[in-house]
Scaffold this motif. Structure first.
Motif, short mmCIF file in Angstrom:
data_model
loop_
_atom_site.label_atom_id
_atom_site.label_comp_id
_atom_site.label_asym_id
_atom_site.label_seq_id
_atom_site.Cartn_x
_atom_site.Cartn_y
_atom_site.Cartn_z
N ILE B 102 0.84 -1.19 0.00
CA ILE B 102 0.00 0.00 0.00
C ILE B 102 0.88 1.24 0.00
N ASN B 103 0.45 2.23 -0.79
CA ASN B 103 1.17 3.49 -0.89
C ASN B 103 0.44 4.54 -0.05
N LEU B 104 0.98 4.86 1.13
CA LEU B 104 0.32 5.83 2.02
C LEU B 104 1.33 6.92 2.37
N ARG B 105 0.87 7.92 3.12
CA ARG B 105 1.79 8.99 3.48
C ARG B 105 2.61 8.57 4.69
N ARG B 106 3.91 8.72 4.58
CA ARG B 106 4.84 8.24 5.60
C ARG B 106 4.53 8.76 6.98
N SER B 107 4.17 10.05 7.05
CA SER B 107 4.01 10.70 8.36
C SER B 107 2.80 10.18 9.13
N GLN B 108 1.88 9.51 8.44
CA GLN B 108 0.64 9.08 9.11
C GLN B 108 0.83 7.80 9.93
N PHE B 109 1.88 7.06 9.65
CA PHE B 109 2.04 5.77 10.33
C PHE B 109 2.35 5.94 11.81
N ILE B 110 1.82 5.06 12.61
CA ILE B 110 2.13 5.06 14.03
C ILE B 110 2.52 3.64 14.43
N PRO B 111 3.25 3.47 15.54
CA PRO B 111 3.51 2.12 16.01
C PRO B 111 2.18 1.46 16.36
N PRO B 112 2.09 0.14 16.36
CA PRO B 112 3.18 -0.83 16.22
C PRO B 112 3.69 -1.07 14.80
N THR B 113 3.36 -0.21 13.85
CA THR B 113 4.00 -0.36 12.54
C THR B 113 5.52 -0.24 12.73
N HIS B 114 6.30 -1.06 12.04
CA HIS B 114 7.75 -0.87 12.06
C HIS B 114 8.05 0.32 11.16
N LEU B 115 8.39 1.46 11.78
CA LEU B 115 8.47 2.70 11.02
C LEU B 115 9.70 2.76 10.11
N ASN B 116 10.65 1.84 10.35
CA ASN B 116 11.83 1.84 9.49
C ASN B 116 11.68 0.90 8.30
N TRP B 117 10.50 0.33 8.10
CA TRP B 117 10.25 -0.57 6.96
C TRP B 117 9.33 0.09 5.94
N LEU B 118 9.38 1.40 5.83
CA LEU B 118 8.39 2.09 5.01
C LEU B 118 9.04 2.96 3.94
N PRO B 119 9.80 2.41 2.99
CA PRO B 119 10.45 3.26 2.00
C PRO B 119 9.41 4.04 1.20
N ASP B 120 9.58 5.35 1.13
CA ASP B 120 8.67 6.21 0.36
C ASP B 120 7.21 6.08 0.79
N GLY B 121 6.96 5.67 2.02
CA GLY B 121 5.57 5.55 2.47
C GLY B 121 4.91 4.27 2.01
N TYR B 122 5.68 3.32 1.49
CA TYR B 122 5.11 2.02 1.10
C TYR B 122 5.11 1.09 2.30
N VAL B 123 4.00 0.41 2.50
CA VAL B 123 3.97 -0.58 3.57
C VAL B 123 3.55 -1.91 2.96
N ALA B 124 4.14 -3.00 3.46
CA ALA B 124 3.82 -4.32 2.93
C ALA B 124 3.37 -5.23 4.07
N TYR B 125 2.17 -5.80 3.91
CA TYR B 125 1.68 -6.77 4.88
C TYR B 125 1.38 -8.08 4.16
N SER B 126 1.32 -9.14 4.93
CA SER B 126 0.83 -10.40 4.37
C SER B 126 -0.62 -10.17 3.94
N ALA B 127 -1.00 -10.67 2.77
CA ALA B 127 -2.37 -10.45 2.29
C ALA B 127 -3.30 -11.58 2.71
N ILE B 128 -2.79 -12.48 3.56
CA ILE B 128 -3.60 -13.63 3.97
C ILE B 128 -4.23 -13.33 5.33
N CYS B 129 -5.57 -13.27 5.33
CA CYS B 129 -6.31 -12.94 6.54
C CYS B 129 -5.97 -13.95 7.65
N THR B 130 -5.74 -13.42 8.86
CA THR B 130 -5.37 -14.33 9.96
C THR B 130 -6.58 -15.08 10.50
#
Ligand code: HEM
Ligand code: FES
Lengths: 426, 207
Positions: B102-130
């Motif tokens: 997902i391409n989101l704005r970097r400044s909007q992320f808050i923990p528990p997101t790993h904030l150092n894993w967000l190049p250019d505001g991109y975040v990657a999660y597993s797409a498989i529902c838990t």
């Protein structure tokens, strides 16, 4: 000439004994007695259409490439069936007949329940009947996967995960049933075996047993037949020719009706759904699983039972534990009854207000849970549904009870006023 | 007389011995048949499927999972802001490796997101529902009555907050979606910097 011909057979086959024993069997008449027959004929239609599908279906999930596009072989073979002359309509009739069979078996069960036909001596047939219902549902579940399109793979995947959520044995069991972690390459061959060999054989065996037991025990009669024939005899029409002609008519009517429905309302259009891909389509299970689906939604995510060193998570509680409990209770129904006499006549639903109200209450519960499956479409909050799932069944049950009481009070008054002695069938 | 007394006893004893022998024969026979059957049951075990289990590693290039660019590497210009795509690690296109990018704005992320894993505001999660393993999707635009932005699951309406480590905000999923460490490589492609930070998809029963 003809007499001679029959005599020839009579001499060799002892035909008249058979005729007396079976062809003259009396069939008590009541519209609801046709439910079992409709279930039976749906099965016959499923077998016939199923054999047709067998000729062209390819039970394999291997990816094949056709005209530059890749498909699972099973999916592709079903799209080919749809292109054969009459292929699509046969497949549609098969799918519709499956819905019909399950619906009618459930109605048949309800008729047996509400009229008390499960009572002594018919407990055995009740148990066989529930087994038939469960196996019929399994036939639906295993058949649903076979086209191997995006919908069926998603639905079966959820089934796999629910099975895998059983503590201790879940993963091993699910892997055994699905031949590996779903979607595995072995799943389709194994499900094909279940759907076309094991389950039909079980159904044929159990239906045969069900009918044998019924012939042995004799059918229940409407109470209007009471006292009109000698005790131990049935009032009804003979199998040959009256009942047979009714059955033939019913069968033809059903075949025609199913063809009509199948040609007007397409069901499971796999070309529209497409082959399975990384994305999940918005799926709802078939209607007879909706109540489990709704239950899974209503059970809060935090609900867990810690038991003997393991955790029962909401999926096991909603997907396995509660449904099994309900099924177990249904199995037990005839054994909760303590009457000793043999039950030979249908009971009016007003005779046992408690039984009838428990029945309507449980039905209401299943309906509410099924509606909860559409919670997001209906735009009603989960909290309201949780409340409704508790209150509505209770309300309906109590209302049924009161209505029957009222009706009985009203009827005994009118009867008294008419100064007629209570007829013996009350 | 004595003889006559002994004879029945004798046959009786012989009978006992015969019976013991028979018992042994039947027992051993039954045991070995069952043992043979066990090996047959072994074949009922699922055939091992080939590609499963190829886990994501550091350096895996992410590629489009579907669409006309299927298989092409993803770069920060591949996705418009506030949009998402499904991706696979190159050459490891199995469902368990499916990623929602997902391409989101970097400044909007808050923990528990790993904030150092967000190049250019991109975040990657597993797409498989838990919950029960369906593929999740992304809310492309705000809608009344639901949180925005959210990751949602079509199967039982599970919802996750992509800005807060994919925490569950609604529905039945028991755990957040695991996050994938993400970096840009020298060619400017989005690549994985290690495996997911937790188990993918539903956990087996009993945990
Ligand atoms: C595959 C499904 C089934 C088939 C093909 C089937 C077929 C039939 C037929 C043809 C009859 C005689 C006509 C009638 O009473 O309606 C019958 C009777 C009966 N069935 Fe079924 N049935 C099925 C499932 C069930 C189920 C699910 C139950 C119970 C829960 C059940 C319980 C009974 C009982 C107790 C009778 C005897 C009824 C009486 O004597 O009044 N059957 N069945
Ligand atoms: S599988 Fe995602 S909410 Fe159930």
């Amino acid at each position: 000439m003809q007499r001679q011909g029959l005599g020839w057979f009579e001499e060799r086959l002892g035909w008249s004994g058979f005729r007396e024993k079976f062809l003259d069997k009396a069939f008590p008449m009541h519209p609801s007695f046709f439910l079992g027959e409709i279930a039976l004929f749906s099965f016959v239609i499923l077998v016939i259409t199923g054999i047709y599908l067998l000729f062209s279906y390819e039970p394999s999930a291997q990816i094949i490439t056709v005209g530059g596009r890749s498909f699972p072989a099973a999916y592709h073979s079903v799209t080919q069936i749809d292109k054969q002359p009459f292929g699509l309509i046969v497949r549609q009739v098969h799918h519709w007949a499956a819905h019909l069979m399950i619906a009618v078996v459930i109605l048949h069960l309800l008729r047996v329940f509400f009229t008390g036909a499960f009572k002594k001596p018919r407990e055995i047939n009740w148990v066989i009947g529930i087994l038939l219902l469960l196996i019929t549902v399994m036939a639906g579940f295993t058949g649903y996967l076979l086209p191997y399109d995006a919908f069926s793979v998603t639905a079966s995947g959820i089934g796999y995960q629910i099975a895998a959520s059983i503590p201790w044995i879940g993963v091993a069991l699910a892997k055994f049933v699905f031949a590996g972690q779903f979607p595995a390459i072995g799943t389709i061959p194994r499900f094909f075996g279940y759907h076309v060999v094991i389950i039909p054989l079980l159904l044929i065996g159990l239906i045969g047993l069900h009918l044998l037991v019924m012939i042995k025990q004799k059918h229940t009669e409407p109470s209007s037949s009471r006292g009109r024939v000698a005790p131990g005899r049935l009032l009804g029409i003979p199998l040959w020719p009256q009942q047979t002609s009714l059955m033939v008519m019913l069968f033809l009517l059903m075949t025609g009706g199913l063809l009509l429905i199948a040609s007007i309302f397409p069901v499971h259009p796999i070309e529209l759904y497409g082959p399975p891909g990384p994305q999940t389509p918005t799926v709802k299970p078939d209607w007879y699983f909706l109540w489990v689906f709704g239950l899974l939604k209503l059970i809060p995510g935090w609900l867990e039972i810690h038991l003997g060193g393991t955790v029962l998570d909401p999926e096991v509680i909603g997907g396995i534990l509660l449904p099994s409990l309900l099924i177990l209770l249904i199995f037990l129904v005839p054994f909760l009854n303590r009457t000793r006499e043999r039950q030979n006549y249908l009971e009016p639903v007003t005779k046992h207000p408690l039984r009838t109200s428990i029945g309507t209450g449980v039905l209401m519960l299943l309906l509410t849970l099924s509606a909860a499956a559409y919670q997001e479409v209906l735009d009603i909050s989960l909290a309201i549904f949780r409340l409704a799932a508790v209150l509505l069944p209770l309300l309906v049950g109590i209302a049924t009870y009161l209505a029957i009481r009222l009706f009985r009070g009203w009827r005994s008054k009118t009867i008294k006023r008419a100064r007629e002695p209570l007829s013996s069938d009350r | 007389m004595a003889e006559e007394h002994e004879r029945p006893e004798h046959t009786h004893q012989a009978g006992m011995r015969r019976r013991t022998l028979l018992r042994w024969v039947v027992g051993v026979g039954a045991f070995s048949s069952l043992a043979a059957l066990a090996s047959v049951l072994g074949t009922v075990k699922p055939p091992q499927t080939a590609q499963r289990g190829e886990k994501i590693k550091a350096g895996d290039v992410l590629v489009f999972a579907l669409g006309q660019n299927k298989g092409a590497p993803l770069t920060p210009t591949s996705i418009v802001p506030q949009q998402a795509v499904l991706a696979f690690p190159q050459g490891k296109a199995v469902q368990d490796n499916l990623i929602i990018l997902i391409n989101l704005r970097r400044s909007q992320f808050i923990p528990p997101t790993h904030l150092n894993w967000l190049p250019d505001g991109y975040v990657a999660y597993s797409a498989i529902c838990t919950h029960l393993g369906c593929t999740v999707g992304f809310s492309h635009e705000p809608m009344p009555g639901v949180p925005y932005p959210h990751i949602h699951c079509p199967c039982h309406q599970g919802m996750y907050n992509p800005l807060a480590g994919a925490e569950v905000v609604a529905g039945p999923p028991p755990r957040p979606l695991p996050q994938l460490p993400l970096v840009l490589n020298a060619k400017g492609e989005l690549v994985a910097d290690g495996p997911f930070d937790g188990p993918v998809g539903p956990l087996p029963g009993g945990r």
